[in-house]
Scaffold this motif. Structure first.
Motif: not given
Length: 74
Positions: A3-9, A17-19, A50-53, A55-60
Motif C-alpha cells: 500500500e502507498n501511504h502519503g501525508a494528509e497534506t 518498506d516492511l518485513m 512496534v504495535d502488534p495490533s 495492520r500491517p504490523v511493523v517489525w523492528v
C-alpha cells in the motif's frame, strides 16, 4: 504491491518498506551471528513488533549494541 501511504497534506505517497515477522527474525539471527563469529558472544539481537495490533504490523530489530558496538566485556 504494498500500500502507498502519503501525508494528509497531499504529498506524494511512498510505499512502506516492511518485513514479515519471519524476515525480521531471520535478519536478527543473521546480525547476531555476525557478531558472534567475530567473538562478541555477549551481543543479543531480536525482532520486536512496534504495535502488534496495527495492520500491517511493523517489525523492528533491537539489540544490546551500544552506539553500534558490542557491550563492554566484563
Amino acid at each position: 504491491m504494498p500500500e502507498n501511504h502519503g501525508a494528509e497534506t497531499g504529498a506524494a505517497a511512498t510505499p512502506l518498506d516492511l518485513m514479515t515477522e519471519g524476515e525480521a527474525k531471520a535478519l536478527a539471527t543473521r546480525i547476531e551471528g555476525h557478531w558472534h563469529r567475530l567473538g562478541h558472544t555477549t551481543v543479543k539481537v531480536w525482532a520486536e513488533a512496534v504495535d502488534p495490533s496495527s495492520r500491517p504490523v511493523v517489525w523492528v530489530i533491537q539489540s544490546n549494541l551500544v552506539n553500534g558496538l558490542p557491550p563492554a566485556r566484563q
